[in-house]
Design a protein around this motif. Structure first.
Motif, PDB file in Angstrom:
ATOM      1  N   SER A   1       0.828  -1.207   0.000  1.00 12.70           N
ATOM      2  CA  SER A   1       0.000   0.000   0.000  1.00 12.70           C
ATOM      3  C   SER A   1       0.861   1.254   0.000  1.00 12.70           C
ATOM      4  O   SER A   1       0.588   2.221  -0.723  1.00 12.70           O
ATOM      5  CB  SER A   1      -0.929   0.002   1.222  1.00 12.70           C
ATOM      6  OG  SER A   1      -1.832  -1.089   1.177  1.00 12.70           O
TER       7      SER A   1
ATOM      8  N   THR B   1       2.279   2.346  -3.380  1.00 12.34           N
ATOM      9  CA  THR B   1       1.392   3.066  -4.305  1.00 12.34           C
ATOM     10  C   THR B   1       1.374   4.557  -4.001  1.00 12.34           C
ATOM     11  O   THR B   1       1.136   5.373  -4.903  1.00 12.34           O
ATOM     12  CB  THR B   1      -0.045   2.524  -4.227  1.00 12.34           C
ATOM     13  OG1 THR B   1      -0.616   2.824  -2.943  1.00 12.34           O
ATOM     14  CG2 THR B   1      -0.078   1.022  -4.450  1.00 12.34           C
TER      15      THR B   1
ATOM     16  N   ALA C   1      -4.728  -8.608  -4.417  1.00 15.78           N
ATOM     17  CA  ALA C   1      -4.323  -7.204  -4.541  1.00 15.78           C
ATOM     18  C   ALA C   1      -4.947  -6.477  -5.735  1.00 15.78           C
ATOM     19  O   ALA C   1      -5.440  -5.352  -5.570  1.00 15.78           O
ATOM     20  CB  ALA C   1      -2.801  -7.101  -4.585  1.00 15.78           C
ATOM     21  N   PRO C   2      -4.957  -7.034  -6.950  1.00 14.12           N
ATOM     22  CA  PRO C   2      -5.567  -6.297  -8.067  1.00 14.12           C
ATOM     23  C   PRO C   2      -7.047  -5.992  -7.855  1.00 14.12           C
ATOM     24  O   PRO C   2      -7.529  -4.926  -8.252  1.00 14.12           O
ATOM     25  CB  PRO C   2      -5.355  -7.228  -9.263  1.00 14.12           C
ATOM     26  CG  PRO C   2      -4.204  -8.099  -8.882  1.00 14.12           C
ATOM     27  CD  PRO C   2      -4.339  -8.293  -7.407  1.00 14.12           C
TER      28      PRO C   2
ATOM     29  N   LEU D   1      -7.057  -3.267  -4.609  1.00  6.96           N
ATOM     30  CA  LEU D   1      -6.299  -2.017  -4.626  1.00  6.96           C
ATOM     31  C   LEU D   1      -6.466  -1.179  -5.890  1.00  6.96           C
ATOM     32  O   LEU D   1      -6.247   0.035  -5.849  1.00  6.96           O
ATOM     33  CB  LEU D   1      -4.806  -2.321  -4.426  1.00  6.96           C
ATOM     34  CG  LEU D   1      -4.425  -3.107  -3.172  1.00  6.96           C
ATOM     35  CD1 LEU D   1      -2.914  -3.226  -3.075  1.00  6.96           C
ATOM     36  CD2 LEU D   1      -4.997  -2.475  -1.912  1.00  6.96           C
ATOM     37  N   SER D   2      -6.837  -1.777  -7.007  1.00  9.40           N
ATOM     38  CA  SER D   2      -6.850  -1.032  -8.274  1.00  9.40           C
ATOM     39  C   SER D   2      -7.798   0.154  -8.238  1.00  9.40           C
ATOM     40  O   SER D   2      -7.454   1.260  -8.677  1.00  9.40           O
ATOM     41  CB  SER D   2      -7.222  -1.971  -9.429  1.00  9.40           C
ATOM     42  OG  SER D   2      -6.228  -2.951  -9.627  1.00  9.40           O
TER      43      SER D   2
ATOM     44  N   THR E   1      -6.522   3.257  -6.372  1.00 10.83           N
ATOM     45  CA  THR E   1      -5.320   3.913  -6.877  1.00 10.83           C
ATOM     46  C   THR E   1      -5.731   4.914  -7.954  1.00 10.83           C
ATOM     47  O   THR E   1      -6.138   4.529  -9.050  1.00 10.83           O
ATOM     48  CB  THR E   1      -4.344   2.872  -7.457  1.00 10.83           C
ATOM     49  OG1 THR E   1      -4.076   1.870  -6.458  1.00 10.83           O
ATOM     50  CG2 THR E   1      -3.046   3.515  -7.890  1.00 10.83           C
TER      51      THR E   1
ATOM     52  N   GLU F   1      -4.419  -1.016 -12.766  1.00  8.50           N
ATOM     53  CA  GLU F   1      -4.051  -2.439 -12.751  1.00  8.50           C
ATOM     54  C   GLU F   1      -2.570  -2.621 -13.074  1.00  8.50           C
ATOM     55  O   GLU F   1      -1.879  -3.447 -12.455  1.00  8.50           O
ATOM     56  CB  GLU F   1      -4.911  -3.211 -13.746  1.00  8.50           C
ATOM     57  CG  GLU F   1      -6.367  -3.390 -13.348  1.00  8.50           C
ATOM     58  CD  GLU F   1      -7.205  -2.139 -13.558  1.00  8.50           C
ATOM     59  OE1 GLU F   1      -8.351  -2.100 -13.072  1.00  8.50           O
ATOM     60  OE2 GLU F   1      -6.722  -1.199 -14.228  1.00  8.50           O
TER      61      GLU F   1
ATOM     62  N   ILE G   1      -0.520  -1.576  -9.965  1.00  6.18           N
ATOM     63  CA  ILE G   1      -0.514  -2.602  -8.919  1.00  6.18           C
ATOM     64  C   ILE G   1       0.386  -3.767  -9.319  1.00  6.18           C
ATOM     65  O   ILE G   1       1.130  -4.310  -8.484  1.00  6.18           O
ATOM     66  CB  ILE G   1      -1.942  -3.101  -8.622  1.00  6.18           C
ATOM     67  CG1 ILE G   1      -2.813  -1.938  -8.108  1.00  6.18           C
ATOM     68  CG2 ILE G   1      -1.920  -4.229  -7.612  1.00  6.18           C
ATOM     69  CD1 ILE G   1      -2.277  -1.246  -6.888  1.00  6.18           C
TER      70      ILE G   1
END
Length: 325
Positions: free
Chosen positions: A239, A242, A285-286, A289-290, A293, A307, A310
């Motif tokens: 995290s 990013t 994660a994708p 988190l995408s 972001t 994407e 990440i």
């Protein structure tokens, strides 16, 4: 670990029930096993799911099939430009017989709330979901009202390039634990869609395979999945990476780190394990988190996507190799 996970028997029970639920949804949503399973992982973590894709690929059908697989209360909100916040949360109305104001529940008072085409409503109406998605209550005239548990929002949206849509506020995007896309089906799956449609089969025929008591037990078991300190550090490092990238305007929040941990817990136990591995984090994660972001405009012009960001982060961050169980 908490008492809900007491050795291999409990994790095996969870995995068996998860597979049964996935098979039930896949009996109608054909050829999209990965999408279905990721959506169910989100539900087991008691997170909210955003399904983002073009019209006509089965977003609403997937949401309804999941909701109907759970024997609980379900309400659908068709988001339109004229939808009011009170339609979502509820409103106080004066009862002449009782000579007092009485709270009338809005559409969010259900175990599963289907928000169809959520980005067709105004930002003001979309924001009516912020409190209930984060705190599982609504506040009307300074009085809080709790929604049923488990409480899960499954929302669909069309790409913002389509007419009549609004961007979801960043604060609301952050409330969704996961975002997924369905994509077009392969040839055989689309043939089956046509055959089922010609026979008049709809997602309304999908029946429940568990009740809310079972679902509540499963969501409690997810919180008992072990997270080693090295894994927790790995999640935070991802995290933080990013937030430091030049192309990123807004990186992943601490809520996003927690969501990744919870989704990884659900993914691990769906595979019959009571502990998280780095692979669980990489897989989730994708999805987690995408959508959290936010890129700078110049990065978007270069066709960079969240994407891709990440994926780059996952390649650059050190993966813990010590025993994680």
């Amino acid at each position: 670990m908490i008492s809900d996970i007491d050795g291999r028997a409990d994790t095996a029970w969870f995995a068996e029930r998860f597979e049964r639920l996935a098979a039930n949804v896949e009996s109608f949503i054909r050829g999209k096993s990965d999408v279905v399973r990721m959506a169910l992982v989100c539900m087991m973590a008691e997170g909210h799911l955003l399904i983002d894709d073009v019209p006509g690929v089965g977003k609403t059908s997937l949401a309804k099939a999941i909701a109907q697989s759970i024997k609980g209360s379900m309400r659908r909100i068709q988001f339109t430009p004229d939808l009011l916040p009170s339609d979502v949360t509820g409103v106080l109305l004066f009862d002449a017989g009782r000579r007092e104001f009485v709270f009338h529940e809005g559409a969010v008072f259900a175990n599963i709330v289907l928000g169809d085409e959520i980005n067709r409503a105004s930002p003001k109406t979309q924001s009516a979901l912020l409190e209930v998605m984060a705190e599982r209550q609504v506040t009307v005239d300074s009085q809080p009202y709790a929604v049923p548990r488990p409480f899960i929002v499954i929302a669909t949206q069309n790409p913002v390039e389509h007419g009549g849509t609004y961007d979801l506020p960043e604060a609301q995007l952050d409330r969704f634990m996961m975002r997924t896309k369905i994509g077009y089906p392969d040839h055989d799956a689309e043939v089956e869609v046509i055959v089922n449609g010609a026979r008049g089969r709809t997602s309304d025929e999908v029946g429940p395979v568990m009740d809310t008591e079972e679902l509540a037990r499963m969501t409690r078991m997810v919180t008992g999945v072990h997270i080693a300190p090295a894994i927790a550090s790995y999640i935070v490092t991802i995290s933080d990476a990013t937030r430091r990238m030049d192309d990123v305007l807004l990186g992943v929040s601490p809520r996003g780190s927690l969501a990744l941990a919870q989704a990884s817990q659900a993914h691990a136990i769906s595979r019959g394990r009571g502990f998280i591995t780095p692979d669980d984090v990489k897989i989730m994660a994708p999805y987690v988190l995408s959508h959290r972001t936010i890129l700078r405009p110049e990065a978007t012009l270069r066709r960079l996507t969240p994407e891709k960001v990440i994926a780059e982060v996952l390649q650059s961050v050190y993966v813990p190799t010590q025993r994680t169980g």
